[in-house]
Design a protein around this motif. Structure first.
Motif, PDB file in Angstrom:
ATOM      1  N   PRO A  47       0.833  -1.215   0.000  1.00 23.28           N
ATOM      2  CA  PRO A  47       0.000   0.000   0.000  1.00 23.28           C
ATOM      3  C   PRO A  47       0.862   1.257   0.000  1.00 23.28           C
ATOM      4  O   PRO A  47       0.936   1.987   0.984  1.00 23.28           O
ATOM      5  CB  PRO A  47      -0.812  -0.143   1.291  1.00 23.28           C
ATOM      6  CG  PRO A  47       0.091  -0.919   2.195  1.00 23.28           C
ATOM      7  CD  PRO A  47       0.836  -1.881   1.315  1.00 23.28           C
ATOM      8  N   GLY A  48       1.500   1.532  -1.107  1.00 21.55           N
ATOM      9  CA  GLY A  48       2.363   2.694  -1.213  1.00 21.55           C
ATOM     10  C   GLY A  48       1.669   3.831  -1.928  1.00 21.55           C
ATOM     11  O   GLY A  48       0.450   4.006  -1.823  1.00 21.55           O
ATOM     12  N   PRO A  49       2.430   4.618  -2.691  1.00 24.20           N
ATOM     13  CA  PRO A  49       1.847   5.756  -3.407  1.00 24.20           C
ATOM     14  C   PRO A  49       0.756   5.318  -4.383  1.00 24.20           C
ATOM     15  O   PRO A  49       0.781   4.206  -4.913  1.00 24.20           O
ATOM     16  CB  PRO A  49       3.044   6.343  -4.171  1.00 24.20           C
ATOM     17  CG  PRO A  49       4.255   5.816  -3.455  1.00 24.20           C
ATOM     18  CD  PRO A  49       3.877   4.487  -2.931  1.00 24.20           C
ATOM     19  N   GLU A  50      -0.197   6.198  -4.623  1.00 21.60           N
ATOM     20  CA  GLU A  50      -1.246   5.891  -5.582  1.00 21.60           C
ATOM     21  C   GLU A  50      -0.657   5.768  -6.977  1.00 21.60           C
ATOM     22  O   GLU A  50       0.393   6.329  -7.293  1.00 21.60           O
ATOM     23  CB  GLU A  50      -2.317   6.975  -5.566  1.00 21.60           C
ATOM     24  CG  GLU A  50      -1.824   8.351  -5.982  1.00 21.60           C
ATOM     25  CD  GLU A  50      -2.884   9.418  -5.789  1.00 21.60           C
ATOM     26  OE1 GLU A  50      -3.319   9.983  -6.812  1.00 21.60           O
ATOM     27  OE2 GLU A  50      -3.272   9.670  -4.633  1.00 21.60           O
ATOM     28  N   VAL A  51      -1.349   5.010  -7.821  1.00 17.63           N
ATOM     29  CA  VAL A  51      -0.857   4.711  -9.163  1.00 17.63           C
ATOM     30  C   VAL A  51      -1.455   5.698 -10.165  1.00 17.63           C
ATOM     31  O   VAL A  51      -2.660   5.975 -10.140  1.00 17.63           O
ATOM     32  CB  VAL A  51      -1.219   3.263  -9.561  1.00 17.63           C
ATOM     33  CG1 VAL A  51      -0.757   2.973 -10.991  1.00 17.63           C
ATOM     34  CG2 VAL A  51      -0.589   2.274  -8.587  1.00 17.63           C
ATOM     35  N   VAL A  52      -0.600   6.220 -11.042  1.00 19.44           N
ATOM     36  CA  VAL A  52      -1.037   7.088 -12.135  1.00 19.44           C
ATOM     37  C   VAL A  52      -1.107   6.246 -13.403  1.00 19.44           C
ATOM     38  O   VAL A  52      -0.192   5.468 -13.694  1.00 19.44           O
ATOM     39  CB  VAL A  52      -0.057   8.262 -12.327  1.00 19.44           C
ATOM     40  CG1 VAL A  52      -0.421   9.080 -13.566  1.00 19.44           C
ATOM     41  CG2 VAL A  52      -0.049   9.144 -11.089  1.00 19.44           C
ATOM     42  N   SER A  53      -2.183   6.389 -14.160  1.00 15.12           N
ATOM     43  CA  SER A  53      -2.392   5.589 -15.372  1.00 15.12           C
ATOM     44  C   SER A  53      -2.147   6.440 -16.613  1.00 15.12           C
ATOM     45  O   SER A  53      -2.777   7.488 -16.794  1.00 15.12           O
ATOM     46  CB  SER A  53      -3.816   5.030 -15.413  1.00 15.12           C
ATOM     47  OG  SER A  53      -4.027   4.114 -14.360  1.00 15.12           O
ATOM     48  N   VAL A  54      -1.234   5.957 -17.460  1.00 13.81           N
ATOM     49  CA  VAL A  54      -0.870   6.642 -18.701  1.00 13.81           C
ATOM     50  C   VAL A  54      -1.209   5.717 -19.864  1.00 13.81           C
ATOM     51  O   VAL A  54      -0.751   4.569 -19.911  1.00 13.81           O
ATOM     52  CB  VAL A  54       0.628   6.992 -18.726  1.00 13.81           C
ATOM     53  CG1 VAL A  54       1.022   7.581 -20.081  1.00 13.81           C
ATOM     54  CG2 VAL A  54       0.969   7.967 -17.602  1.00 13.81           C
ATOM     55  N   ALA A  55      -2.005   6.211 -20.803  1.00 16.92           N
ATOM     56  CA  ALA A  55      -2.420   5.421 -21.964  1.00 16.92           C
ATOM     57  C   ALA A  55      -1.795   5.998 -23.223  1.00 16.92           C
ATOM     58  O   ALA A  55      -1.637   7.219 -23.344  1.00 16.92           O
ATOM     59  CB  ALA A  55      -3.937   5.401 -22.090  1.00 16.92           C
ATOM     60  N   VAL A  56      -1.447   5.121 -24.170  1.00 13.11           N
ATOM     61  CA  VAL A  56      -0.677   5.533 -25.342  1.00 13.11           C
ATOM     62  C   VAL A  56      -1.268   4.908 -26.599  1.00 13.11           C
ATOM     63  O   VAL A  56      -1.508   3.699 -26.656  1.00 13.11           O
ATOM     64  CB  VAL A  56       0.807   5.122 -25.203  1.00 13.11           C
ATOM     65  CG1 VAL A  56       1.616   5.655 -26.378  1.00 13.11           C
ATOM     66  CG2 VAL A  56       1.390   5.631 -23.885  1.00 13.11           C
ATOM     67  N   THR A  57      -1.473   5.739 -27.617  1.00 15.52           N
ATOM     68  CA  THR A  57      -1.940   5.269 -28.919  1.00 15.52           C
ATOM     69  C   THR A  57      -1.248   6.068 -30.011  1.00 15.52           C
ATOM     70  O   THR A  57      -0.851   7.219 -29.788  1.00 15.52           O
ATOM     71  CB  THR A  57      -3.464   5.409 -29.060  1.00 15.52           C
ATOM     72  OG1 THR A  57      -3.891   4.915 -30.346  1.00 15.52           O
ATOM     73  CG2 THR A  57      -3.912   6.866 -28.946  1.00 15.52           C
ATOM     74  N   HIS A  58      -1.092   5.468 -31.180  1.00 12.59           N
ATOM     75  CA  HIS A  58      -0.619   6.257 -32.311  1.00 12.59           C
ATOM     76  C   HIS A  58      -1.750   7.126 -32.828  1.00 12.59           C
ATOM     77  O   HIS A  58      -1.662   8.353 -32.801  1.00 12.59           O
ATOM     78  CB  HIS A  58      -0.099   5.353 -33.424  1.00 12.59           C
ATOM     79  CG  HIS A  58       0.194   6.106 -34.689  1.00 12.59           C
ATOM     80  ND1 HIS A  58       1.186   7.059 -34.763  1.00 12.59           N
ATOM     81  CD2 HIS A  58      -0.398   6.082 -35.919  1.00 12.59           C
ATOM     82  CE1 HIS A  58       1.206   7.590 -35.985  1.00 12.59           C
ATOM     83  NE2 HIS A  58       0.247   7.021 -36.692  1.00 12.59           N
ATOM     84  N   ALA A  59      -2.813   6.501 -33.294  1.00 14.48           N
ATOM     85  CA  ALA A  59      -3.933   7.231 -33.892  1.00 14.48           C
ATOM     86  C   ALA A  59      -5.049   7.403 -32.858  1.00 14.48           C
ATOM     87  O   ALA A  59      -5.572   6.414 -32.341  1.00 14.48           O
ATOM     88  CB  ALA A  59      -4.458   6.484 -35.114  1.00 14.48           C
ATOM     89  N   PRO A  60      -5.429   8.640 -32.554  1.00 11.92           N
ATOM     90  CA  PRO A  60      -6.421   8.884 -31.501  1.00 11.92           C
ATOM     91  C   PRO A  60      -7.858   8.751 -31.985  1.00 11.92           C
ATOM     92  O   PRO A  60      -8.630   9.715 -31.986  1.00 11.92           O
ATOM     93  CB  PRO A  60      -6.096  10.316 -31.062  1.00 11.92           C
ATOM     94  CG  PRO A  60      -5.591  10.978 -32.314  1.00 11.92           C
ATOM     95  CD  PRO A  60      -4.834   9.911 -33.057  1.00 11.92           C
ATOM     96  N   TYR A  61      -8.221   7.540 -32.387  1.00 10.28           N
ATOM     97  CA  TYR A  61      -9.611   7.291 -32.761  1.00 10.28           C
ATOM     98  C   TYR A  61     -10.490   7.306 -31.513  1.00 10.28           C
ATOM     99  O   TYR A  61     -10.060   6.908 -30.422  1.00 10.28           O
ATOM    100  CB  TYR A  61      -9.730   5.944 -33.478  1.00 10.28           C
ATOM    101  CG  TYR A  61      -9.361   6.008 -34.937  1.00 10.28           C
ATOM    102  CD1 TYR A  61     -10.338   6.197 -35.916  1.00 10.28           C
ATOM    103  CD2 TYR A  61      -8.039   5.901 -35.350  1.00 10.28           C
ATOM    104  CE1 TYR A  61     -10.008   6.265 -37.266  1.00 10.28           C
ATOM    105  CE2 TYR A  61      -7.692   5.979 -36.689  1.00 10.28           C
ATOM    106  CZ  TYR A  61      -8.675   6.162 -37.646  1.00 10.28           C
ATOM    107  OH  TYR A  61      -8.344   6.238 -38.979  1.00 10.28           O
TER     108      TYR A  61
END
Length: 321
Positions: free
Chosen positions: A213-227
């Protein structure tokens, strides 16, 4: 028509033609290589967290002879990024791999993540630019085949970057826990959104900090084409910030007006820059880069200079109840 009127009309046509030639020359010879850095700050880390500097590289479309582009990208090391996010379309020529390796060499050892665009698999070909007004471009089977496997090997084995093509991964950076998920090129329909929930669940269950139970998690999402289908899925899965490219920011624009084309289904006012993407009462920051290159068959930019983006993640303010 009188002789004087004919001369006036001819003169007007001549002026218009000269203006068109001058505009094309500016776009091809000046703005196409007017490399810029856009800087953004997002306060999404937990209070007290140290800042994280992200360098977002998109749509390099590198050709071996583009030495100015290579040297400029190498110079971005001055920002001392903690993370590289590469959203694809790196190679713009079948002989570009060695030049790409030289270009990215300063970032060896800097953590990074990447996804592919169509121009990581196949080279460019000539097409009528007016076709983009009819909808997203189509892949041509006669395009030259690029050595995407060798590029992947360089990214993973030499640079140490994580492959996010329909995958989820995680890492700790400067004391913050960050999970990543991404998709392969949505422009070619290679995004496997059906596989994403399982990949994310598996990563969350097996990540090193799963029982800590450490620091909260940041979510990063990655795409080439932003459909839109991809952006919606990312938001559904809890993305805090989304990185994309592909659009070239419209590439040829009129100052002060939205991009005339996007080459996907993203709204024209979100074709580049930082915005908010909302879906099903959730939202995420969306950073779409205008990219650093063009096809070698359409070497022009207008009112849309090439860019790299430096995004600094900072801590949220402390809140008191």
């Amino acid at each position: 028509m009188s002789p004087s009127a004919g001369k006036t009309a001819a003169a007007s046509l001549g002026i218009a033609a000269a203006a068109g030639v001058a505009t094309f020359a500016y776009g091809a010879l000046v703005e196409r290589t007017r490399y810029t850095v856009r800087q953004e700050t997002l306060s999404i880390l937990e209070p007290g967290a140290r800042p994280i500097t992200i360098l977002h590289l998109a749509d390099i479309h590198l050709a071996p002879w583009q030495h100015d582009k290579q040297d400029w990208i190498r110079s971005l090391k001055i920002f001392e990024p903690d993370l590289i996010v590469n959203t694809g379309d790196n190679m713009g020529h079948e002989l570009a791999l060695a030049a790409l390796e030289y270009t990215l060499e300063p970032f060896a050892g800097t953590p990074g993540v990447f996804v592919h665009g169509s121009n990581d698999y196949s080279g460019p070909s000539f097409s009528n630019p007016l076709r983009y007004f009819l909808g997203p471009s189509k892949h041509k089977v006669k395009n030259s085949v690029l050595d995407v496997a060798a590029m992947e090997s360089y990214f993973e084995d030499t640079l140490g970057w994580l492959n996010l093509n329909n995958r989820a991964r995680a890492m700790s950076i400067r004391g913050s826990r960050i999970e990543f998920f991404g998709v392969n090129d949505a422009h070619r329909g290679w995004d496997r959104l059906d596989q994403l929930p399982g990949a994310i669940d598996e990563e969350r269950e097996n990540v090193a900090w799963a029982d800590d139970p450490g620091p909260e998690v940041v979510s990063v999402a990655v795409t080439h084409a932003p459909y839109q289908r991809v952006l919606d899925a990312f938001v559904t899965h809890g993305a805090d910030v989304i990185f994309g490219g592909h659009t070239h920011g419209g590439q040829v624009r009129l100052p002060g007006l939205p991009a005339p084309v996007t080459n996907c289904d993203i709204p024209r006012d979100q074709v580049s820059g930082l915005s908010i993407w909302e879906h099903a009462q959730k939202s995420a920051y969306l950073n779409v880069s205008a990219g650093l290159g063009t096809s070698i068959y359409a070497p022009i930019r207008l009112a849309c200079p090439p860019e790299a983006v430096v995004v600094t993640l900072t801590a949220r303010d402390f809140s008191y109840s």
